[in-house]
Enzyme design. Structure first.
Site, PDB file in Angstrom:
ATOM      1  N   HIS A 118       0.835  -1.205   0.000  1.00 43.14           N
ATOM      2  CA  HIS A 118       0.000   0.000   0.000  1.00 43.14           C
ATOM      3  C   HIS A 118       0.872   1.258   0.000  1.00 43.14           C
ATOM      4  O   HIS A 118       0.678   2.168  -0.812  1.00 43.14           O
ATOM      5  CB  HIS A 118      -0.908  -0.021   1.230  1.00 43.14           C
ATOM      6  CG  HIS A 118      -1.773   1.195   1.409  1.00 43.14           C
ATOM      7  ND1 HIS A 118      -3.119   1.200   1.104  1.00 43.14           N
ATOM      8  CD2 HIS A 118      -1.480   2.435   1.875  1.00 43.14           C
ATOM      9  CE1 HIS A 118      -3.616   2.410   1.372  1.00 43.14           C
ATOM     10  NE2 HIS A 118      -2.649   3.185   1.857  1.00 43.14           N
ATOM     11  N   GLU A 119       1.852   1.286   0.919  1.00 41.21           N
ATOM     12  CA  GLU A 119       2.716   2.477   1.013  1.00 41.21           C
ATOM     13  C   GLU A 119       3.480   2.716  -0.280  1.00 41.21           C
ATOM     14  O   GLU A 119       3.612   3.851  -0.741  1.00 41.21           O
ATOM     15  CB  GLU A 119       3.692   2.341   2.174  1.00 41.21           C
ATOM     16  CG  GLU A 119       3.037   2.302   3.545  1.00 41.21           C
ATOM     17  CD  GLU A 119       2.047   3.441   3.771  1.00 41.21           C
ATOM     18  OE1 GLU A 119       1.006   3.187   4.405  1.00 41.21           O
ATOM     19  OE2 GLU A 119       2.279   4.558   3.279  1.00 41.21           O
ATOM     20  N   HIS A 122       1.652   4.629  -2.746  1.00 42.79           N
ATOM     21  CA  HIS A 122       1.788   6.075  -2.531  1.00 42.79           C
ATOM     22  C   HIS A 122       3.135   6.573  -3.048  1.00 42.79           C
ATOM     23  O   HIS A 122       3.204   7.608  -3.707  1.00 42.79           O
ATOM     24  CB  HIS A 122       1.674   6.427  -1.041  1.00 42.79           C
ATOM     25  CG  HIS A 122       0.307   6.285  -0.464  1.00 42.79           C
ATOM     26  ND1 HIS A 122      -0.834   6.753  -1.070  1.00 42.79           N
ATOM     27  CD2 HIS A 122      -0.102   5.709   0.698  1.00 42.79           C
ATOM     28  CE1 HIS A 122      -1.885   6.482  -0.327  1.00 42.79           C
ATOM     29  NE2 HIS A 122      -1.466   5.841   0.769  1.00 42.79           N
ATOM     30  N   HIS A 128      -5.688   7.286  -2.646  1.00 43.50           N
ATOM     31  CA  HIS A 128      -6.542   6.228  -2.093  1.00 43.50           C
ATOM     32  C   HIS A 128      -7.670   5.864  -3.043  1.00 43.50           C
ATOM     33  O   HIS A 128      -8.168   6.685  -3.805  1.00 43.50           O
ATOM     34  CB  HIS A 128      -7.101   6.677  -0.748  1.00 43.50           C
ATOM     35  CG  HIS A 128      -6.113   6.545   0.352  1.00 43.50           C
ATOM     36  ND1 HIS A 128      -6.034   7.412   1.423  1.00 43.50           N
ATOM     37  CD2 HIS A 128      -5.120   5.647   0.536  1.00 43.50           C
ATOM     38  CE1 HIS A 128      -5.060   7.042   2.224  1.00 43.50           C
ATOM     39  NE2 HIS A 128      -4.485   5.962   1.724  1.00 43.50           N
TER      40      HIS A 128
HETATM   41  C1  8MR Z   1      -3.287  -1.754   3.410  1.00 46.46           C
HETATM   42  O1  8MR Z   1      -2.257  -0.864   3.705  1.00 46.46           O
HETATM   43  C2  8MR Z   1      -2.470   0.145   4.599  1.00 46.46           C
HETATM   44  C3  8MR Z   1      -3.739   0.511   5.029  1.00 46.46           C
HETATM   45  C4  8MR Z   1      -3.876   1.547   5.962  1.00 46.46           C
HETATM   46  C5  8MR Z   1      -2.742   2.206   6.440  1.00 46.46           C
HETATM   47  S1  8MR Z   1      -2.894   3.425   7.624  1.00 46.46           S
HETATM   48  O2  8MR Z   1      -4.068   3.115   8.442  1.00 46.46           O
HETATM   49  O3  8MR Z   1      -1.645   3.563   8.339  1.00 46.46           O
HETATM   50  C6  8MR Z   1      -3.201   4.907   6.789  1.00 46.46           C
HETATM   51  C7  8MR Z   1      -1.914   5.493   6.225  1.00 46.46           C
HETATM   52  C8  8MR Z   1      -1.895   5.397   4.688  1.00 46.46           C
HETATM   53  O4  8MR Z   1      -2.968   5.560   4.098  1.00 46.46           O
HETATM   54  O5  8MR Z   1      -0.849   5.125   4.099  1.00 46.46           O
HETATM   55  C9  8MR Z   1      -3.858   5.872   7.725  1.00 46.46           C
HETATM   56  F1  8MR Z   1      -4.150   6.996   7.077  1.00 46.46           F
HETATM   57  F2  8MR Z   1      -3.045   6.151   8.720  1.00 46.46           F
HETATM   58  C10 8MR Z   1      -1.493   1.844   5.992  1.00 46.46           C
HETATM   59  C11 8MR Z   1      -1.347   0.807   5.066  1.00 46.46           C
HETATM   60 ZN    ZN Z   2      -2.708   5.111   2.173  1.00 45.56          ZN
END
Ligand code: 8MR
Ligand code: ZN
Length: 160
Positions: A118-119, A122, A128
């Site tokens: 996920h990271e 970004h 998102h």
């Molecule tokens: C599936 O991967 C993730 C989902 C949610 C997150 S998080 O809950 O840390 C998210 C951070 C992000 O969207 O990267 C939140 F805004 F803090 C990080 C990785």
């Molecule tokens: Zn994210």
């Protein structure tokens, strides 16, 4: 974080600055490599690990305030964050909250592979998704047999 469109090169480099004590080093390296591969499978991107020197994506395990003005919050809550592509030193960098328990299985803790995938989305310029089930959906949900959602694929192929 400030949103740049995309990297101006596709042969990207990364460096793991430090390791979490939660998993052994080889397992962490493999999780990051597989997480990059999620995106490398869908777009003409390559990811090369460097032991030192200047790289596009710097990876660190840190806790609380760690020098970027976006302090982590202890266990749970924010698990990690990453910066969009760009020309500033922090562009592309990914920080993982060391106050989380990093694991790979679905039991306790959070999957380092899933969070990293996920990271790194970004780090490549993705925002998102509003589709639950997409990797880029903003909340963590463990998937035993991970599959990228078509929305994630559309996103990365739109960019690269
Ligand atoms: C599936 O991967 C993730 C989902 C949610 C997150 S998080 O809950 O840390 C998210 C951070 C992000 O969207 O990267 C939140 F805004 F803090 C990080 C990785
Ligand atoms: Zn994210």
């Amino acid at each position: 974080f400030n949103r740049e469109p995309k990297w101006d090169h596709t042969d990207l480099t990364y460096r793991v600055v430090n390791y979490s004590p939660d998993l052994d080093g080889a397992t962490i390296d493999d999780a990051f490599s597989r997480a990059f591969g999620v995106w490398g499978n869908q777009a003409p991107l390559t990811f090369t690990r460097r032991e030192q020197g200047n790289v596009d994506i710097l990876i660190q395990f840190v806790s609380r305030e760690h020098g970027d003005g976006n302090a982590f919050d202890g266990q749970n809550g924010v698990l990690a964050h990453a910066y969009a592509p760009g020309r500033s030193p922090i562009s592309g960098d990914a920080h993982f909250d060391e106050d989380e328990l990093w694991t790979l299985g679905g039991d306790n803790g959070f999957s380092l592979f899933l969070v990293a995938a996920h990271e790194f989305g970004h780090s490549l310029g993705l925002g998102h998704s509003n589709i639950q089930g997409a990797l880029m959906f903003p909340t963590y949900a463990y998937q035993a047999n991970f599959r990228l959602h078509s929305d994630d694929i559309a996103g990365i192929q739109y960019l690269y």
